[in-house]
Design a protein around this motif. Sequence first.
Motif, PDB file in Angstrom:
ATOM      1  N   ASP A   5       0.714  -1.080   0.152  1.00  8.49           N
ATOM      2  CA  ASP A   5       0.080  -0.202   0.147  1.00  8.49           C
ATOM      3  C   ASP A   5       0.751   1.293   0.150  1.00  8.49           C
ATOM      4  O   ASP A   5       0.227   2.377   0.153  1.00  8.49           O
ATOM      5  CB  ASP A   5      -0.675  -0.041   1.293  1.00  8.49           C
ATOM      6  CG  ASP A   5      -0.195  -0.107   2.514  1.00  8.49           C
ATOM      7  OD1 ASP A   5      -0.745  -0.482   3.612  1.00  8.49           O
ATOM      8  OD2 ASP A   5       1.300  -0.133   2.641  1.00  8.49           O
ATOM      9  N   THR A   6       2.250   1.168  -0.159  1.00  3.75           N
ATOM     10  CA  THR A   6       3.025   2.263   0.236  1.00  3.75           C
ATOM     11  C   THR A   6       4.072   2.294  -0.946  1.00  3.75           C
ATOM     12  O   THR A   6       4.826   1.210  -1.214  1.00  3.75           O
ATOM     13  CB  THR A   6       3.827   2.407   1.516  1.00  3.75           C
ATOM     14  OG1 THR A   6       2.630   2.250   2.625  1.00  3.75           O
ATOM     15  CG2 THR A   6       4.568   3.763   1.482  1.00  3.75           C
ATOM     16  N   SER A  29       6.766   9.844  -1.448  1.00  3.85           N
ATOM     17  CA  SER A  29       6.174   8.635  -1.087  1.00  3.85           C
ATOM     18  C   SER A  29       4.686   8.829  -1.130  1.00  3.85           C
ATOM     19  O   SER A  29       4.153   9.905  -0.882  1.00  3.85           O
ATOM     20  CB  SER A  29       6.316   8.086   0.232  1.00  3.85           C
ATOM     21  OG  SER A  29       6.364   8.773   1.160  1.00  3.85           O
ATOM     22  N   TYR A  33       0.736   6.582   0.403  1.00  2.00           N
ATOM     23  CA  TYR A  33       0.219   5.626   1.068  1.00  2.00           C
ATOM     24  C   TYR A  33      -1.189   5.667   0.617  1.00  2.00           C
ATOM     25  O   TYR A  33      -1.915   6.795   0.809  1.00  2.00           O
ATOM     26  CB  TYR A  33       0.546   5.845   2.393  1.00  2.00           C
ATOM     27  CG  TYR A  33      -0.334   4.929   3.348  1.00  2.00           C
ATOM     28  CD1 TYR A  33      -1.508   5.594   4.162  1.00  2.00           C
ATOM     29  CD2 TYR A  33      -0.019   3.698   3.638  1.00  2.00           C
ATOM     30  CE1 TYR A  33      -2.165   4.520   4.850  1.00  2.00           C
ATOM     31  CE2 TYR A  33      -0.884   2.912   4.291  1.00  2.00           C
ATOM     32  CZ  TYR A  33      -2.073   3.325   5.099  1.00  2.00           C
ATOM     33  OH  TYR A  33      -2.849   2.437   5.788  1.00  2.00           O
ATOM     34  N   GLU A  34      -1.696   4.441   0.495  1.00  2.00           N
ATOM     35  CA  GLU A  34      -2.996   4.463  -0.211  1.00  2.00           C
ATOM     36  C   GLU A  34      -3.386   5.441  -1.157  1.00  2.00           C
ATOM     37  O   GLU A  34      -4.651   6.284  -0.798  1.00  2.00           O
ATOM     38  CB  GLU A  34      -4.012   4.256   0.976  1.00  2.00           C
ATOM     39  CG  GLU A  34      -4.103   3.068   1.790  1.00  2.00           C
ATOM     40  CD  GLU A  34      -4.569   1.902   1.035  1.00  2.00           C
ATOM     41  OE1 GLU A  34      -5.455   2.254   0.212  1.00  2.00           O
ATOM     42  OE2 GLU A  34      -4.414   0.819   1.349  1.00  2.00           O
ATOM     43  N   SER A  44       2.462  10.871   1.109  1.00  8.42           N
ATOM     44  CA  SER A  44       2.508  10.618   2.622  1.00  8.42           C
ATOM     45  C   SER A  44       3.765  11.390   3.026  1.00  8.42           C
ATOM     46  O   SER A  44       3.890  11.744   4.262  1.00  8.42           O
ATOM     47  CB  SER A  44       2.495   9.119   3.051  1.00  8.42           C
ATOM     48  OG  SER A  44       3.542   8.703   2.382  1.00  8.42           O
ATOM     49  N   SER A  91       8.380  -0.351  -2.700  1.00  2.53           N
ATOM     50  CA  SER A  91       6.949  -0.445  -1.911  1.00  2.53           C
ATOM     51  C   SER A  91       7.195  -1.356  -0.838  1.00  2.53           C
ATOM     52  O   SER A  91       8.070  -2.020  -0.705  1.00  2.53           O
ATOM     53  CB  SER A  91       6.146  -1.132  -3.135  1.00  2.53           C
ATOM     54  OG  SER A  91       6.280  -2.387  -3.157  1.00  2.53           O
ATOM     55  N   GLY A 114       4.213   1.176   6.441  1.00  4.57           N
ATOM     56  CA  GLY A 114       5.340   2.210   6.361  1.00  4.57           C
ATOM     57  C   GLY A 114       6.424   1.547   7.126  1.00  4.57           C
ATOM     58  O   GLY A 114       7.659   1.844   7.039  1.00  4.57           O
ATOM     59  N   ASN A 123       8.084   8.488   5.942  1.00  6.95           N
ATOM     60  CA  ASN A 123       8.558   7.390   5.345  1.00  6.95           C
ATOM     61  C   ASN A 123       9.977   7.132   4.696  1.00  6.95           C
ATOM     62  O   ASN A 123      10.410   6.332   4.252  1.00  6.95           O
ATOM     63  CB  ASN A 123       7.488   7.143   4.025  1.00  6.95           C
ATOM     64  CG  ASN A 123       6.123   6.753   4.609  1.00  6.95           C
ATOM     65  OD1 ASN A 123       6.027   6.076   5.345  1.00  6.95           O
ATOM     66  ND2 ASN A 123       5.185   7.198   3.629  1.00  6.95           N
TER      67      ASN A 123
END
Lengths: 112, 113
Positions: free
Chosen positions: A30-31, A48, A50-51, A55, A93, A97, B99
Amino acid sequence: AAGVIQSPRHLIKEKRETATLKCYPIPRHDTVYWYQQGPGQDPQFLISFYEKMQSDKGSIPDRFSAQQFSDYHSELNMSSLELGDSALYFCASSWGGGNTIYFGEGSWLTVV
Amino acid sequence: KQEVTQIPAALSVPEGENLVLNCSFTDSAIYNLQWFRQDPGKGLTSLLLIQSSQREQTSGRLNASLDKSSGRSTLYIAASQPGDSATYLCAVRLGGGGNKLTFGTGTQLKVEL
């Protein structure tokens, strides 16, 4: 096992042109992350998702943009290319996280 | 700003030798640390991931340790082989929800016959 798929693997562009790199993450991850590795340098974080939402953002030039689509693949768009943009661009990926991050083989961009 | 340093920058050893690669980081508030290997012109292959609450991880001939308080990690390679020749990179992820991985400068390893 499926890995992170990047395309194209190599591309050559002229200065001031535009390039688009594509990334297909490992299924169910998902990342997505983008990194740039210049010659002889360590990878530098660009951005990056996320979903499908951005993010985190690193040292990504304003000339670059990225997005993650509904099928989780991601694209990095680079405009007004400069000689200094020549580098190996990695997509990576992970599931969540905090887990292992898996990198693709990279896309070599040469700007001439 | 997190800075990650790896020592030595390059290492050449005879086949069969046990070796240790070092990684140090300036901000101990990390979430986890990951070791990668990179062959010339290739992608990064994940070797080991150590969460901040762990002290070591093992995979085959590889063992990675983490001392978060002193800002250090080591990668131990047992019975080195020519196929282990590559650049080894450590990367840390800070806590706080970000991240971003911050990579070290790498150790270029050559294992000779």
